[in-house]
Design a protein around this motif. Structure first.
Motif, PDB file in Angstrom:
ATOM      1  N   ILE A   1       5.944   2.853  11.204  1.00 10.09           N
ATOM      2  CA  ILE A   1       4.683   2.418  11.298  1.00 10.09           C
ATOM      3  C   ILE A   1       5.036   1.085  12.201  1.00 10.09           C
ATOM      4  CG2 ILE A   1       2.410   1.132  10.171  1.00 10.09           C
ATOM      5  CD1 ILE A   1       3.144   2.993   7.716  1.00 10.09           C
ATOM      6  N   VAL A   2       4.217   1.119  13.076  1.00  9.34           N
ATOM      7  CA  VAL A   2       4.134   0.010  14.216  1.00  9.34           C
ATOM      8  C   VAL A   2       2.974  -0.977  14.321  1.00  9.34           C
ATOM      9  CG1 VAL A   2       4.806  -1.147  16.361  1.00  9.34           C
ATOM     10  CG2 VAL A   2       5.901   1.115  15.538  1.00  9.34           C
TER      11      VAL A   2
ATOM     12  N   THR B   1      -8.215  -1.460   8.108  1.00  7.82           N
ATOM     13  CA  THR B   1      -8.964  -0.191   8.417  1.00  7.82           C
ATOM     14  C   THR B   1      -8.461   1.008   8.937  1.00  7.82           C
ATOM     15  OG1 THR B   1     -10.830  -1.737   8.468  1.00  7.82           O
ATOM     16  CG2 THR B   1     -11.317   0.463   9.385  1.00  7.82           C
ATOM     17  N   MET B   2      -7.593   0.873   9.871  1.00  7.52           N
ATOM     18  CA  MET B   2      -7.142   2.130  10.746  1.00  7.52           C
ATOM     19  C   MET B   2      -6.097   2.687   9.834  1.00  7.52           C
ATOM     20  SD  MET B   2      -5.347   2.330  14.512  1.00  7.52           S
ATOM     21  CE  MET B   2      -6.803   1.648  15.258  1.00  7.52           C
TER      22      MET B   2
ATOM     23  N   ARG C   1       0.751  -1.337  -0.169  1.00  8.36           N
ATOM     24  CA  ARG C   1      -0.172   0.049  -0.219  1.00  8.36           C
ATOM     25  C   ARG C   1       0.941   1.335   0.013  1.00  8.36           C
ATOM     26  NH1 ARG C   1      -3.060   1.868  -1.212  1.00  8.36           N
ATOM     27  NH2 ARG C   1      -4.508   2.802   0.472  1.00  8.36           N
ATOM     28  N   LEU C   2       1.980   1.192   0.727  1.00 12.35           N
ATOM     29  CA  LEU C   2       2.958   2.268   0.879  1.00 12.35           C
ATOM     30  C   LEU C   2       3.363   2.474  -0.443  1.00 12.35           C
ATOM     31  CD1 LEU C   2       4.173   1.914   4.220  1.00 12.35           C
ATOM     32  CD2 LEU C   2       2.800   3.776   3.868  1.00 12.35           C
TER      33      LEU C   2
ATOM     34  N   ALA D   1      -4.193   6.960   5.561  1.00  9.59           N
ATOM     35  CA  ALA D   1      -3.158   6.888   4.425  1.00  9.59           C
ATOM     36  C   ALA D   1      -2.757   8.141   3.770  1.00  9.59           C
ATOM     37  CB  ALA D   1      -4.089   5.755   3.430  1.00  9.59           C
ATOM     38  N   PRO D   2      -3.681   9.236   3.739  1.00  5.73           N
ATOM     39  CA  PRO D   2      -3.467  10.387   2.928  1.00  5.73           C
ATOM     40  C   PRO D   2      -2.230  11.119   3.407  1.00  5.73           C
ATOM     41  CG  PRO D   2      -5.715  10.284   3.381  1.00  5.73           C
ATOM     42  CD  PRO D   2      -5.245   9.063   3.936  1.00  5.73           C
ATOM     43  N   GLU D   3      -1.794  10.740   4.669  1.00  6.50           N
ATOM     44  CA  GLU D   3      -0.689  11.251   5.421  1.00  6.50           C
ATOM     45  C   GLU D   3       0.641  10.733   5.057  1.00  6.50           C
ATOM     46  OE1 GLU D   3      -0.819  11.395   9.581  1.00  6.50           O
ATOM     47  OE2 GLU D   3      -2.944  11.569   9.590  1.00  6.50           O
ATOM     48  N   PHE D   4       0.644   9.668   3.800  1.00  7.02           N
ATOM     49  CA  PHE D   4       1.715   9.036   3.139  1.00  7.02           C
ATOM     50  C   PHE D   4       1.612   9.197   2.019  1.00  7.02           C
ATOM     51  CE2 PHE D   4       0.673   6.963   7.291  1.00  7.02           C
ATOM     52  CZ  PHE D   4       1.975   6.787   7.719  1.00  7.02           C
TER      53      PHE D   4
END
Length: 229
Positions: free
Chosen positions: A64-65, A151-152, A28-29, A157-160
């Motif tokens: 991301i943890v 979901t979280m 995804r990233l 996601a818009p922050e990446f």
């Protein structure tokens, strides 16, 4: 933007649980143009979590943890993250209010520690479960349960964001060693990154931020290798 992914869990290290979270997050990233430079799995130990997160938060744009959130004895990720940044854990009013208003849990219903987060963190609400995640500086802490994590992540996601990388794959029906000179010429002719992955055939991945460059490089290389029948 470059990111490190840290997955927490003794069960991952023992091979009892497949680390699907790391694969999903990396994909995804990458789709968002973010460069994933580390994927690290560590045990459910506060010291290990604190050490790795502290190192990575200084080295990467974001960490991301995933995993280790919850009320049981081995859910120590929040403790480790708090230790990494030198902050105490404390009841988070926003998380507790959301759990009460949206989740229907009073403070008395919740297992001790469920709404206890590092001081000053932003709570990430868990619409698929109970345990909240957090954002603290450039550290994002998500649940380990895949449905909850996915979901979280979509909420943040818009922050990446980064530069989208275009990719083409050429399959060569030749030994990888026989392609060395042509791979070198490919890199010299075109401003692309190249990876070769042997198997029954050799998959050559060609990547660049420029779509036309990728297409031209793939066409050039495909004409110079033997394709599978």
């Amino acid at each position: 933007m470059n990111v490190a992914v840290v997955t927490v869990g003794d069960e991952l290290l023992a091979g009892r649980t497949a680390n699907t979270n790391a694969t999903w997050l990396a994909e995804r990233l990458t789709d968002r143009g973010v460069t994933v430079e580390r994927v690290t799995t560590i045990p459910d130990r506060v010291g290990d979590i604190a050490r790795v997160v502290n190192e990575y938060r200084a080295e990467y744009d974001a960490v991301i943890v995933t995993g280790g959130l919850g009320p049981t004895h081995d859910d120590v990720t929040m403790d480790g993250v708090a230790a990494a940044v030198g902050r105490p854990l404390e009841p988070h009013d926003g998380a507790l209010e959301w759990l009460a208003n949206e989740g229907g849990y009073s403070r008395e219903d919740l297992t001790n520690g469920t709404g206890t987060l590092p001081a000053g963190s932003r709570a990430l609400h868990n619409t698929e479960g109970v345990a909240p995640g957090v954002v603290l500086e450039n550290i994002y802490v998500l649940p380990g349960v895949p449905a909850e994590m996915k979901t979280m992540f979509e909420e943040i996601a818009p922050e990446f964001n980064g530069v989208t990388t275009h990719r083409a794959v050429v399959v060569a029906d030749e030994p990888e060693s026989a392609l060395i000179d042509r791979l070198a010429e490919l890199r010299s002719q075109f401003d692309v990154s190249v990876g070769s992955y042997p198997g029954e055939s050799v998959r050559v991945a060609i990547e660049s931020p420029d779509r036309e460059t990728v297409e031209a490089a793939a066409e050039w290389f495909e004409k110079r290798v033997e394709s599978p029948a």
